[in-house]
Motif scaffolding. Structure first.
Motif, PDB file in Angstrom:
ATOM      1  N   ARG A 194       0.809  -1.268   0.278  1.00  0.00           N
ATOM      2  CA  ARG A 194      -0.054   0.167   0.009  1.00  0.00           C
ATOM      3  C   ARG A 194       0.737   1.228   0.067  1.00  0.00           C
ATOM      4  N   HIS A 195       2.165   1.178   0.428  1.00  0.00           N
ATOM      5  CA  HIS A 195       2.893   2.246   0.720  1.00  0.00           C
ATOM      6  C   HIS A 195       4.325   1.958   0.608  1.00  0.00           C
ATOM      7  N   ILE A 196       5.280   2.684   0.215  1.00  0.00           N
ATOM      8  CA  ILE A 196       6.664   2.531   0.098  1.00  0.00           C
ATOM      9  C   ILE A 196       7.488   3.121   1.315  1.00  0.00           C
ATOM     10  N   GLY A 197       8.452   2.203   1.706  1.00  0.00           N
ATOM     11  CA  GLY A 197       9.368   2.763   2.867  1.00  0.00           C
ATOM     12  C   GLY A 197      10.511   1.972   2.475  1.00  0.00           C
ATOM     13  N   PHE A 198      11.439   2.360   3.323  1.00  0.00           N
ATOM     14  CA  PHE A 198      12.634   1.789   3.373  1.00  0.00           C
ATOM     15  C   PHE A 198      13.474   1.736   4.896  1.00  0.00           C
ATOM     16  N   SER A 199      14.346   0.919   5.044  1.00  0.00           N
ATOM     17  CA  SER A 199      14.976   1.055   6.347  1.00  0.00           C
ATOM     18  C   SER A 199      16.711   1.404   6.005  1.00  0.00           C
ATOM     19  N   SER A 200      17.056   1.947   7.106  1.00  0.00           N
ATOM     20  CA  SER A 200      18.233   2.467   7.058  1.00  0.00           C
ATOM     21  C   SER A 200      18.947   2.647   8.791  1.00  0.00           C
ATOM     22  N   HIS A 201      20.164   2.390   8.738  1.00  0.00           N
ATOM     23  CA  HIS A 201      20.811   3.181   9.800  1.00  0.00           C
ATOM     24  C   HIS A 201      21.738   4.332   9.490  1.00  0.00           C
ATOM     25  N   ASN A 202      22.219   4.572   8.432  1.00  0.00           N
ATOM     26  CA  ASN A 202      22.981   5.641   7.870  1.00  0.00           C
ATOM     27  C   ASN A 202      22.313   6.838   7.515  1.00  0.00           C
ATOM     28  N   PRO A 203      22.540   7.921   8.160  1.00  0.00           N
ATOM     29  CA  PRO A 203      21.805   9.331   8.074  1.00  0.00           C
ATOM     30  C   PRO A 203      22.181   9.732   6.725  1.00  0.00           C
ATOM     31  N   VAL A 204      23.257   9.608   6.209  1.00  0.00           N
ATOM     32  CA  VAL A 204      23.778  10.271   4.780  1.00  0.00           C
ATOM     33  C   VAL A 204      22.938   9.460   3.779  1.00  0.00           C
ATOM     34  N   MET A 205      22.933   8.169   4.048  1.00  0.00           N
ATOM     35  CA  MET A 205      22.250   7.484   2.722  1.00  0.00           C
ATOM     36  C   MET A 205      20.761   7.644   2.930  1.00  0.00           C
ATOM     37  N   ALA A 206      20.078   7.739   4.093  1.00  0.00           N
ATOM     38  CA  ALA A 206      18.905   7.870   4.391  1.00  0.00           C
ATOM     39  C   ALA A 206      18.273   9.286   3.795  1.00  0.00           C
ATOM     40  N   THR A 207      18.968  10.160   3.932  1.00  0.00           N
ATOM     41  CA  THR A 207      18.842  11.549   3.486  1.00  0.00           C
ATOM     42  C   THR A 207      18.734  11.427   1.775  1.00  0.00           C
ATOM     43  N   ARG A 208      19.661  10.555   1.298  1.00  0.00           N
ATOM     44  CA  ARG A 208      19.737  10.601  -0.293  1.00  0.00           C
ATOM     45  C   ARG A 208      18.614   9.638  -0.715  1.00  0.00           C
ATOM     46  N   VAL A 209      18.169   8.660  -0.015  1.00  0.00           N
ATOM     47  CA  VAL A 209      17.001   7.989  -0.268  1.00  0.00           C
ATOM     48  C   VAL A 209      15.784   8.826  -0.142  1.00  0.00           C
ATOM     49  N   VAL A 210      15.522   9.645   0.885  1.00  0.00           N
ATOM     50  CA  VAL A 210      14.470  10.622   0.942  1.00  0.00           C
ATOM     51  C   VAL A 210      14.392  11.377  -0.277  1.00  0.00           C
ATOM     52  N   GLY A 211      15.679  11.892  -0.648  1.00  0.00           N
ATOM     53  CA  GLY A 211      15.816  12.794  -1.821  1.00  0.00           C
ATOM     54  C   GLY A 211      15.315  12.531  -3.227  1.00  0.00           C
ATOM     55  N   THR A 212      15.317  11.059  -3.442  1.00  0.00           N
ATOM     56  CA  THR A 212      14.639  10.265  -4.574  1.00  0.00           C
ATOM     57  C   THR A 212      13.357  10.596  -4.686  1.00  0.00           C
ATOM     58  N   GLY A 213      12.482  11.045  -3.870  1.00  0.00           N
ATOM     59  CA  GLY A 213      10.963  11.165  -3.687  1.00  0.00           C
ATOM     60  C   GLY A 213      10.085   9.858  -3.859  1.00  0.00           C
TER      61      GLY A 213
END
Length: 379
Positions: free
Chosen positions: A144-163
């Motif tokens: 129903r919704h797309i998410g992701f998991s991460s422990h790395n704030p740099v990579m997480a910020t990059r993934v959020v930036g993909t939209g």
């Protein structure tokens, strides 16, 4: 139970969620009793990242006809090809494991792109057919919704930036937030948390949380207790251990956080977890532990509400939180943040500059100046 919006998904989760990892390998009767306790307490969010078939079947069997009473975070790319938890970006393998999860649960509420912590992880998701597969699952209604998991704030910020993602699962606790962004927090956890490496609130982590609030990306929290080390007198990196309630409250006071996933494996542990809802403000207060460190927090609002009560009734922590988000890009403050600020009963414009709040603040936050700044940005 209390419930919060999970970002822009339109779904509301219990602020305490059930991390199901510790149910793996347990007899069905124990899984059933734990699941029943969670539902009785109003918990409506389960995290099922485990790739093994037995644990998945046991959870589904325990839920029975109550499947629609819970939302499930199911992880895409979690496998056990080597008889242990593993990560795969190989599409045939990914599909095999995730489609088994779909067969068992019927649908998955939050399809989580599993463990994006490194450049290799990022490329494995976004430079292959992996992300396309995830989007296809959503179009088909399998997730129903797309998410992701991460422990790395740099990579997480990059993934959020993909939209692409609407929410994320991230590791948040007081110790992790004090490590430099380049530190591998999971390695530190495994080796033993060392306060000598703490450098004050890491701005990259803080910026990630405020970015998620700005973009309306909901956060569910893992590693809240630091694998139990933060509440252990033997293993805590602080002068004294935190309580479970303090750890939970710290995570819940970060921007964008909707739910804290606690790894309960027995009914009693579920009941202990939800006792957070009965704690007093003093019992939830984590700042006493922070004050055992050198004063790395000066000038930074940690949303602890020690500044309260305000004689004008201003929710100072909320104003500071929305101000922090607005300062990311003052010319383009998201409408949702303006709406949240406008919905406050009292705001920065109501501040009379009495200074009572600043006298109480443990971290020297310029609250009067922040109230004026918020009034200037939000009007």
């Amino acid at each position: 139970m209390e419930y919060r919006e999970i970002g822009k998904t339109g779904k509301r989760s219990s602020i305490i969620g059930l991390g199901c990892e510790n149910l793996d390998g347990k007899p069905f009767e124990q899984v059933q009793d734990t699941v029943n306790a969670a539902l009785e307490c109003g918990i409506n969010l389960f995290d099922v990242f485990m790739p093994g078939n037995e644990i998945r079947e046991n959870i589904a069997r325990a839920l029975g006809s109550r499947r629609d009473q819970v939302m499930i975070q199911g992880h895409i790319g979690s496998t056990d090809l080597r008889q242990q938890y593993d990560i795969s970006r190989d599409l045939p393998v990914v599909k095999k494991y995730f489609e088994n999860l779909l067969r068992i649960f019927g649908y998955i509420d939050f399809g989580m792109m599993f463990f994006i912590d490194s450049e290799e992880d990022y490329k494995g998701v976004f430079e292959t057919g992996f992300a396309d597969y995830v989007q296809k699952l959503k179009r088909q209604g399998d997730i129903r919704h797309i998410g992701f998991s991460s422990h790395n704030p740099v990579m997480a910020t990059r993934v959020v930036g993909t939209g692409l993602p609407e929410m994320m699962m991230f590791s948040i606790n007081l110790a992790f937030d004090l490590y430099p962004a380049e530190t591998n927090a999971l390695n530190e956890l495994n080796q033993g948390l060392d306060k000598a490496a703490f450098c004050g609130f890491d701005p990259t982590r803080a910026a990630l949380y405020t970015l998620c609030e700005q973009k309306n990306i909901g956060i569910t929290v893992m590693k809240t207790l630091g694998a139990g080390k933060l509440i252990s007198a033997e293993h805590t990196p602080f002068d004294r251990p935190l309580t479970v309630g303090q750890c939970v409250h710290y995570a819940l006071t970060r921007p964008a956080v909707a739910s804290v996933m606690l790894g309960c494996q027995k009914r009693g542990e579920v009941l202990d977890a939800v006792r957070y809802l009965e704690l007093s403000d003093e019992e939830k207060d984590y700042t006493a532990v922070m004050n055992t460190l050198r004063n790395d927090f000066k000038g930074n609002c940690v949303y602890c509400s020690h500044c309260q009560p305000c004689p004008m009734g201003i929710d100072i922590a909320a104003v500071n939180k929305y101000l922090d988000i607005a300062r990311l890009d003052e010319q383009n403050v998201p409408p949702s943040i303006r709406s949240h600020y406008a919905g406050l009963e009292r705001s920065g414009t109501d501040c009379i500059g009495c200074g009572n709040c600043e006298k109480r603040c443990p971290f020297g936050v310029p609250i009067i100046g922040n109230m004026a700044a918020a009034a200037g940005i939000f009007g």
